[in-house]
Design an enzyme around this catalytic site. Sequence first.
Site, PDB file in Angstrom:
ATOM      1  N   LYS A 216     -15.891   1.866   6.766  1.00  0.00           N
ATOM      2  CA  LYS A 216     -16.834   2.486   7.495  1.00  0.00           C
ATOM      3  C   LYS A 216     -15.427   3.654   6.775  1.00  0.00           C
ATOM      4  CE  LYS A 216     -14.205   3.852  10.289  1.00  0.00           C
ATOM      5  NZ  LYS A 216     -13.810   6.164   9.896  1.00  0.00           N
TER       6      LYS A 216
ATOM      7  N   GLY B  14     -13.847   2.282  14.196  1.00  0.00           N
ATOM      8  CA  GLY B  14     -12.735   1.252  13.319  1.00  0.00           C
ATOM      9  C   GLY B  14     -12.093  -0.013  13.736  1.00  0.00           C
TER      10      GLY B  14
ATOM     11  N   GLY C 100      -1.368   7.312 -10.647  1.00  0.00           N
ATOM     12  CA  GLY C 100      -1.962   6.830 -12.058  1.00  0.00           C
ATOM     13  C   GLY C 100      -1.976   5.679 -12.441  1.00  0.00           C
ATOM     14  N   ALA C 101      -2.732   4.395 -11.570  1.00  0.00           N
ATOM     15  CA  ALA C 101      -2.724   2.602 -11.945  1.00  0.00           C
ATOM     16  C   ALA C 101      -3.796   2.155 -12.598  1.00  0.00           C
ATOM     17  CB  ALA C 101      -2.389   2.578 -10.828  1.00  0.00           C
TER      18      ALA C 101
ATOM     19  N   CYS D  96      -0.901   8.706  -1.734  1.00  0.00           N
ATOM     20  CA  CYS D  96      -0.125   7.494  -1.121  1.00  0.00           C
ATOM     21  C   CYS D  96       0.550   7.321  -2.300  1.00  0.00           C
ATOM     22  CB  CYS D  96      -0.898   6.050  -0.728  1.00  0.00           C
ATOM     23  SG  CYS D  96      -1.853   5.328  -1.953  1.00  0.00           S
TER      24      CYS D  96
ATOM     25  N   GLU E 298      -3.572  -1.093   2.911  1.00  0.00           N
ATOM     26  CA  GLU E 298      -2.614  -0.330   1.859  1.00  0.00           C
ATOM     27  C   GLU E 298      -2.450   1.050   2.421  1.00  0.00           C
ATOM     28  OE1 GLU E 298      -1.990   2.119  -0.848  1.00  0.00           O
ATOM     29  OE2 GLU E 298      -3.720   2.777  -0.956  1.00  0.00           O
ATOM     30  N   LEU E 299      -1.110   1.742   2.647  1.00  0.00           N
ATOM     31  CA  LEU E 299      -0.944   2.551   3.881  1.00  0.00           C
ATOM     32  C   LEU E 299       0.265   3.290   3.071  1.00  0.00           C
ATOM     33  CD1 LEU E 299       0.511   0.040   6.301  1.00  0.00           C
ATOM     34  CD2 LEU E 299      -1.895   0.450   6.103  1.00  0.00           C
TER      35      LEU E 299
END
Length: 537
Positions: free
Chosen positions: A216, A256, A487-488, A328, A294-295
């Site tokens: 979703k 959700g 930029g991971a 984030c 992942e907040l």
Amino acid sequence: MFIALRNIIKFAPRRGIQFRAIQKASASSYLIEDPKYAFLKDLGLEKNNLGVYNGSWTGSGEVITSTSPINNRPIADVVQGNLTDYDNAVKAMQEAWEIWADIPAPQRGEIVRQLGDAFRAKKNTLRKLVSLEMGKILAESEGEIQEYIDICDYAVGLSRMYEGKVIPSERPGHVLLEMWNPIGALGIITAFNFPVAVFGWNNALAMVCGDVMVWKGAPTTMLTSIAVMKIISSVLEKNKLPGAICSLVCGGVDIGSAIAKDTRLPLVSFTGSTDAGLKVGMEVQSRFGKSLLELGGNNAILVAEDADLDMVIRSALFACIGTAGQRCTTTRRIIVHEKVHNEVVERLKKAFVKIKIGDPIEPDTLYGPLHTKQSVDQYLKAIDQAKELGGTVEYGGKVLEMPGNYVEPTIITGLPHDAGLVHSETFAPIVYILKTSSVDEAIKWNNEVKQGLSSSLFTQNLGNIFKWLGPKGSDCGVANVNIPTNGAEIGGAFGGEKHSGNGRGLGSDSWKQYMRRTTCTINYSKELPLAQGIKFE
């Protein structure tokens, strides 16, 4: 992206904020009917789209219109899924798993390799859709799709490499094994700001691990979700595999919530706000499921007195205004040593002046709109609160008079490091610059917020670096040195601590989250010794 940004900063004319005007059009006309946006139909999109895929396209829920933040014009309509559609999708997914789990991992990797190639072929058109529907600039949209491609490449290699262990047994004639098997099925809920890449992290790794999934995406980027799923379904169909291996149900809170509560989904991956993630995590935990959260982040760049300020300014510029502050990992705080504080403020202001603002689909634009009008309201509210607290708006602070959701990138100084506003995450291009007296104090300020996602220290001092990476250093899941907070790369595990969630996405050993571990002791002798030397005879 970073090199291009550096060059533009260096050579851009010194003229105030520039922006490209966007022509107004009739509010009733859909962008999908405009020849300028013909790429939408190249992606298989229509004016009226079905938002549920479980091997075939359907949809029985509410009709939602996707609107572009560039000009607030409608793009196309989507028929969302309802709870019956969702249940049907999960049932089809369970049936598909019976086939998918029997396929050897390297062969699953071959399917994922084909997915990567399919996204390569559609990258140019898909990036335009992401920019049109989400609002990020083309370079960032392309980078997001490239991230999906890269994780597919990573997953292909992983399909021949993930392994268990053979552990020495304390008992004669015994061997101790650890085996990894698919977790089965997972639910994936993603946010608007990365409508392609975050699903891609989960999708590629989970597929090679032998899992099936239902996705979703955000209600405001449903066209992107549909376009992504059309690419995936074409690969599955070409290989005569069930399309329901990767299912999609576009919808709102009801879908959700159903994913979070569904005992048929041992794992739920959620990306979004801390408040929503807390609810999802508690719901999943209440049924003894596992969650990958992942907040939000309240990320800081720390600037030591010996830092290379050229690097600081270039890094902070992208970290503060990339995706119009809607990452984030966006830098929300810059904690600067008092000896270089004023210079950093002035140089960052001069860099902000040179940013070209406008239509993110135009190749020379560096800064696009906020995603929704609600985001604009939150931006204005935060600036008003900062002024009430005694903060100084050094740059920005206004809504731009142009079609769409455009605001000025904003720099604020003079607020206490422990102010409630500074400790909260406003998902907008606002950065608070704080003055500190030492690296030790800066580290404490970095760690005092509830979030713990990303952080960065700029210094040339090795002692500072190892202090930063040590047990009393940054408490974030990402602790960079001399690069920005965002930029991971796909090779390293990505994720946060504290209110930023749990679990890790991308590379490293993140594949373990999509599998279940079984310990097996095999006795190949004729004796039955017990562990720990226990005698029971």
